[in-house]
Each structure stands twice: as C-alpha cells, then as structure tokens.
Design a protein around this motif. Structure first.
Motif, PDB file in Angstrom:
ATOM      1  N   GLU A 189      -3.566   6.262  -0.182  1.00  0.00           N
ATOM      2  CA  GLU A 189      -4.366   5.587  -1.203  1.00  0.00           C
ATOM      3  C   GLU A 189      -5.564   4.889  -0.575  1.00  0.00           C
ATOM      4  O   GLU A 189      -5.609   4.629   0.627  1.00  0.00           O
ATOM      5  CB  GLU A 189      -3.520   4.577  -1.972  1.00  0.00           C
ATOM      6  N   GLN A 242      -8.056  -6.221   2.107  1.00  0.00           N
ATOM      7  CA  GLN A 242      -6.911  -6.114   1.205  1.00  0.00           C
ATOM      8  C   GLN A 242      -5.615  -6.313   1.970  1.00  0.00           C
ATOM      9  O   GLN A 242      -5.443  -5.831   3.089  1.00  0.00           O
ATOM     10  CB  GLN A 242      -6.911  -4.736   0.540  1.00  0.00           C
ATOM     11  N   SER A 260      -6.448  -5.030   5.685  1.00  0.00           N
ATOM     12  CA  SER A 260      -7.231  -3.858   6.088  1.00  0.00           C
ATOM     13  C   SER A 260      -8.539  -4.315   6.727  1.00  0.00           C
ATOM     14  O   SER A 260      -9.297  -5.062   6.125  1.00  0.00           O
ATOM     15  CB  SER A 260      -7.520  -2.975   4.877  1.00  0.00           C
ATOM     16  N   VAL A 319      -8.012   1.689   0.055  1.00  0.00           N
ATOM     17  CA  VAL A 319      -7.884   0.243   0.159  1.00  0.00           C
ATOM     18  C   VAL A 319      -9.268  -0.353   0.418  1.00  0.00           C
ATOM     19  O   VAL A 319     -10.164   0.335   0.906  1.00  0.00           O
ATOM     20  CB  VAL A 319      -6.921  -0.168   1.307  1.00  0.00           C
ATOM     21  N   LEU A 354      -2.126  -5.614   3.258  1.00  0.00           N
ATOM     22  CA  LEU A 354      -1.366  -4.382   3.451  1.00  0.00           C
ATOM     23  C   LEU A 354       0.140  -4.644   3.554  1.00  0.00           C
ATOM     24  O   LEU A 354       0.933  -3.940   2.938  1.00  0.00           O
ATOM     25  CB  LEU A 354      -1.850  -3.662   4.717  1.00  0.00           C
ATOM     26  N   PHE A 396       0.856  -1.191   0.000  1.00  0.00           N
ATOM     27  CA  PHE A 396       0.000   0.000   0.000  1.00  0.00           C
ATOM     28  C   PHE A 396       0.889   1.237   0.000  1.00  0.00           C
ATOM     29  O   PHE A 396       2.108   1.159   0.224  1.00  0.00           O
ATOM     30  CB  PHE A 396      -0.907   0.018   1.245  1.00  0.00           C
TER      31      PHE A 396
END
Length: 625
Positions: free
Chosen positions: A285, A291, A430, A287, A293, A281
């Motif tokens: 941004e 997701q 995340s 996410v 990381l 990451f």
C-alpha cells in the motif's frame, strides 16, 4: 461465515493447524481433538485436522459440531451415545469409543465463527474453569493465526500474479527491444547505402565538373593571354541562393527505452528488540511521509534503562566522592589521627630527652630511661603507621582513579542515552512518501518458509531487522541500457526528457544519475546499465505514473544555447578540409575554410571561420570554382 475461508490444500495452513491441535491434545490431556473449519462455498464443516481418522465432511447444521457452529454455544456432553445429535458412524469406522465431548466455536479477530474445536475423552475428569480459560486463549490465538496465514497466502498469490505479469512484460519488452534494434540496424544499413550512393554521385559529379573545367580551361587558354583566376558562373547557370549566418541553439540527443522504478528503496529497521504491538500498514500500500507504520513493545528496554540509570547514578556518586575526596570525612578523620599521632610523638620525644638528661645526672634509675625509650619507639611506630594511612587515604583520589571514574560515568551516560533513544524511536514512521515493499531478508529460524520479513501484530522483531522497505515515490527513477556505441555519448548529469505512451501529454524532467562502467552481456551484445532520476514530482504526475511502466528517455548528449550555425548544404567537405562559399564584396562567392562542431539534421555548428552576419551560399555543391 467469513470471507477468509481456509483452503484444504494449503500445506502452510495445515502445518499451523496440526501444531495447534497437537498442543491442545497435550495441554488439556484428551485422547483426541478435532478441528472443523467452515467452507462457505459448500455450506459444510470439514476437518483439516482430525486425529485418528481421515477427513470428515458434514452439513454446517448437522451433528454436535453443526449445532455449536450455528448457535455459537459451548457444549459439554458427558455421555456421547446418550445425545441424539451424536453421529456414531465415525466410531464404527475407526473402532474408537467416544465417551465425552467438549466443543466450542472457533472465531477470527472480528468475532466471526470460522469453525469448531472438539475435545474427545478427557483422561482426568471434565475440564476445569482454568482448563477452559486456557482453551479459550489457545483458540483465540489459533483463530488469529489461521486468519493471518490465509491473508499471507492471499498476498502471496497476488505477488505470484504480479511476478508472472512482470515476467510477461519483461518478455514483451525484450521482443520490443529486439524489434527496435532490428529497425535501427535496418536504418543504419539504409544510411550506409545512402552514403555509398552519395559517394557514387560525388564521383560522377567530380568527373562532370572535371570535364567542364577542362573544357573551360581549354577555352580560356585558347582565347585569353592571361589574367587572374576567379570563380565564374555561366550566364545560364541557376542563381545562387544565399543564407545569412546567425546564432541559434544546437542540441543532439539519444532516445532509449526503460522502466519506471522507485526513486530509492529506504529500509525501515527496528531500533530495538521487542514485540510488534501495532502495525498500521499493509505490504503493497501507499504511505505518506511521517505516517505511523508500527509500534514496538518497550517493556524489556525500559527495564534495561532502569538498570542503566542505576549504574549511571552510582558512577555519578563515585566521581563526586573522588572529586570531593580532599574535603571528605575520610581525609578529615585521617588528618586528625595524623595530628594526634604527631603531637604524641613529639611529646614522647621531648620526654625522652629530659629522661636522658636526668639519667646522666643520676636522678632517675636506668629502668625508667629504658621504659621511656620503649614508649618512644612504640609512639614512633604509631606515628609512621598513621602517616602511611594518610598517604593511603590520599591515594584513593589519584588522577588515574579520577580518569577511570569519569570514563565510567561517560559510558553509563552513553548507555542511558542509547536506551532512551531506542524507546523514543519505538514508534516507527515512514521516512518518505511511497509504497511499502516486502523486504528480502535471510531465513529466520522458527518462521515458516516464504514468510521471512513478514511481520504482524504479536511478531517478535530483532534490533536492526528490517520491518518494511519503502519505495520512495516523491520522484521516480528509470532504469535503461545502452550499447557499447551509444554509451560513449552518455555522461553523468545530462538532462533527460521522460515521456511514455502510458502517461500521454506529460513530460518528466530528470538527469542521468548513474552510468555503469562495466558491461553486462545479454545475448550477443554487451550493454551498460543507466539510471535516470527525476526531482520531486507533482501529485498529478505521481497519480499518472506507475511503477513498471515503459518510458521513453530523450537524453541530451550535447547542447549549446547560442552557437553560430549554417545549413548542412552550405558546407562542403573535401580532402583538404571543410569549406563554405561566402559572398564577397563583388557579390561573387569566395571559398573559405571553416571548422565545424556538432551536426544536426538541419544545421552545422561553425566553431571557426564565420561570424554572425556573414552570407554564405545555401547549396555549396552547386557553386563551381
């Protein structure tokens, strides 16, 4: 050669470069080392670090450094002055004598050439293959460090720009708020003036009505001897308009302005100490939930788990040994020894009794009896020793020792489970969908100022340290403020309609989630902080809404789905109470006391006195008693 051209005036970058070159000079035992970096804007090679001299600039294709940079070759020169590419001007300027040169290109993580590293005058002969491998490793790490430093500087500039823009927006918002408050004060002044005008009109109306009443009363007393008093109207008076009472929804609200923020801030912390091996990451941004990381190296934790499993195995074996102690070989052996000793003791006891009888009969000598007594005493002592040994063996498995063994096993199991849990969570994901925010952490020793909380591949992160903070964007929160007058109308759980000029045509529904109980002094007026949160938003709403946008909050302070209402003009307020004029059976208005609730610009909530279907005069002021 690369978009990440280092800047000459970056103190953070210069500090990194100086440390790198000092280490190269020390480890490889050279007299001086020089770092040339490429400036794509001027097509030059320049020296942010040149030991023993000032900054040097030369065209990117000139000299030994230019040849290495353009060709990508590693150059080894044993006699610098014999090589036509060597520029001796620097030696003449500084008085230094260059004998041999080793130069190699410096590349970034993608393999693009960033510059050249030059080693001058090796103290103990030419570089060995092992020295060159060490230099390759240092250069690779230096290239990555320079690239990361530049990326961090770029990100820092973006953050500085965002903070400046946010400060400007805060100033504009404060000015807008001040203008809005002035408008409110002006409206309040106009409302006060209107009330005063209404009072003047009311007094004038009372005077006129009193005059007409006096005249009417005089005429009545003069022309009538008696009769009941009633509400009368002159033939030339305007006709009364009537309104049928019905139920309708009643709502009052309060409009405030605020700024959109994440629904919540969720910190992603490291479950164990280790090196960051994967970072998937970028700070700033978006996410998605779940997701990946980052991933943390588990080598040390795996080794710790192996040791913990050994402890667990030993604790398990010890508990089983104590639980099976009665059936174990130690107890069996002690039991056999005790049986043998008891049999020997009993046999010697019988032998002694027989010897005593024989001695009394004079059959055996006294010495034989004394010897039998001595053997009996020795056997008795051995029997007692074996009994004590048996008791000692049995004591090895007492309830207290079993409890200690069970606790040791439970502690070992907890340690193993904890380490396995850490290893299973080494891949960080995340927890929510949102935006990655750089966390605010305490300064860390050995980390450059301004980079606290900033982790990259290869960084070491401690257990419990925050890797990133995720601003939850599954919904949004709006932070606003209310003054000491409006705060009394706002409560937790009230519904809110959220709109904004930046996202026209969209209405977000939320509720009041937080109302501060303590005021914050801002200027001359105290304010109370309020936070409104929405539920989960659609993808279209999330695409239209951005953090920091200004939003208008329409807070529902009172709402009744079905209430008895009447027009505002149908209600008359007097010193004796509040009244309406209901149409009687004769068709004439009858004065009726009522109790009222919430008042809106168009209607009044009647809480007592009227029923659905009652007919009241629309203009109570026009009905004369």
């Amino acid at each position: 050669m690369t978009d990440l051209a280092p800047r000459p005036n970056s103190p953070e970058l210069n500090q990194i470069l100086i440390q790198v070159m000092d280490r190269i000079t020390e480890f490889l035992e050279v007299e001086r080392s020089t770092l040339f970096l490429h400036d794509p804007a001027s097509h030059e090679l320049w020296t942010p670090v040149a030991q023993g001299t000032q900054e040097i600039r030369l065209p990117e294709n000139r000299g030994i450094a230019g040849h290495v940079f353009t060709s990508g070759e590693t150059v080894r020169i044993t006699d610098a002055y014999a090589d036509p590419r060597f520029n001796s001007a620097v030696d003449k300027q500084t008085g230094f004598r260059t004998r041999d040169i080793f130069a190699r290109p410096l590349t970034n993580s993608t393999g693009k050439r960033m510059g050249v590293i030059q080693l001058i005058n090796r103290r103990h002969g030419p570089l060995t293959p092992r020295d060159e491998k060490l230099l390759d490793a240092i250069c690779n790490q230096a290239g990555i460090a320079i690239e990361n430093a530049q990326l961090f500087l770029n990100l820092k500039q973006v953050n500085d720009s965002e903070r400046a823009l946010h400060a400007e927006l805060e100033t504009n918002h404060a000015e807008l708020r001040s203008a809005f408050l002035k408008i409110e004060e002006s409206a309040a002044a106009q409302e006060l003036l209107g009330r005063r005008v209404q009072k003047v009109r009311l007094v004038a109306l009372i005077v006129v009505v009193s005059l007409f009443v006096g005249v009417g009363l005089f005429a009545w007393l003069s022309g009538s001897s008696g009769g009941e008093k009633s509400l009368i109207r002159k033939d030339d008076a305007p006709p009364i308009t009537w309104h049928t009472v019905a139920k309708a929804p009643v709502r009052t609200g309060l409009v405030l302005l605020g700024n959109i923020e994440p629904l919540e801030i969720v910190n992603v912390t490291a479950p164990l100490r280790g090196r960051v091996t994967e970072k998937n990451f970028a700070y700033g941004e978006l996410v998605t939930k779940g997701q990946s990381l980052a991933k943390i190296d588990t080598a040390d934790t795996v080794m710790e788990l192996s040791n913990a499993e050994v402890v667990h195995f030993r604790a398990t074996a010890e508990l089983r040994r104590l639980e099976d102690w009665i059936k174990g070989p130690e107890v069996a052996r002690a039991d056999r020894n005790l049986l043998k000793a008891r049999l020997n003791f009993e046999a010697n006891e019988r032998n002694l009794r027989e010897m005593e009888k024989l001695s009394k009969l004079g059959i055996i000598a006294q010495t034989s009896l004394d010897s039998a007594k001595q053997n009996f005493v020795m056997q008795e002592s051995d029997y007692k020793s074996v009994q004590e040994e048996m008791n000692s063996v049995l004591a090895a498995a007492t309830p207290d020792r079993l409890t200690v063994a069970r606790n040791d096993l439970a502690n070992a199991q907890m340690k193993v489970d904890e380490l396995r849990s850490k290893i299973s969570r080494a891949k960080l994901t995340s927890p929510v969908a949102g935006i990655v925010i750089l966390p605010n952490t305490r300064p860390t020793a050995g980390r450059a100022a301004g980079s606290d909380g900033f982790f990259e591949n290869g960084s070491t992160i401690g257990q419990g340290e925050i890797l990133a903070a995720i601003g939850n964007l599954e919904g949004v929160a709006v932070k606003t403020r209310a003054d000491e007058v409006d705060i009394a109308r706002i409560g937790h759980g009230q519904s809110v309609r959220i709109t904004g000029d930046a996202f026209p045509g969209r209405v977000l529904n939320g509720r009041v989630e937080y109302v501060s109980s303590q005021a914050t002094a801002t200027g001359a007026r105290p304010y109370f902080e309020i936070i409104v949160k929405t539920g989960q938003l659609s993808s279209a709403d999330l695409a239209a809404v951005r953090l920091g946008m200004t939003a208008k909050l329409d807070i529902t302070t009172y709402e009744a789905a079905s209430a008895i209402v009447a027009p505002v003009s149908a209600v008359r307020r007097e010193s004796g109470g509040t009244f309406v004029f209901r149409k009687g059976k004769s068709g004439e208005p009858e004065k009726l006391a009522v109790e009222i609730g919430t008042t809106t610009p168009d209607a009044v909530e009647i809480t007592k006195g009227l029923a659905v279907g009652d007919i009241v005069a629309t203009e109570a002021k026009s009905v004369a008693p």
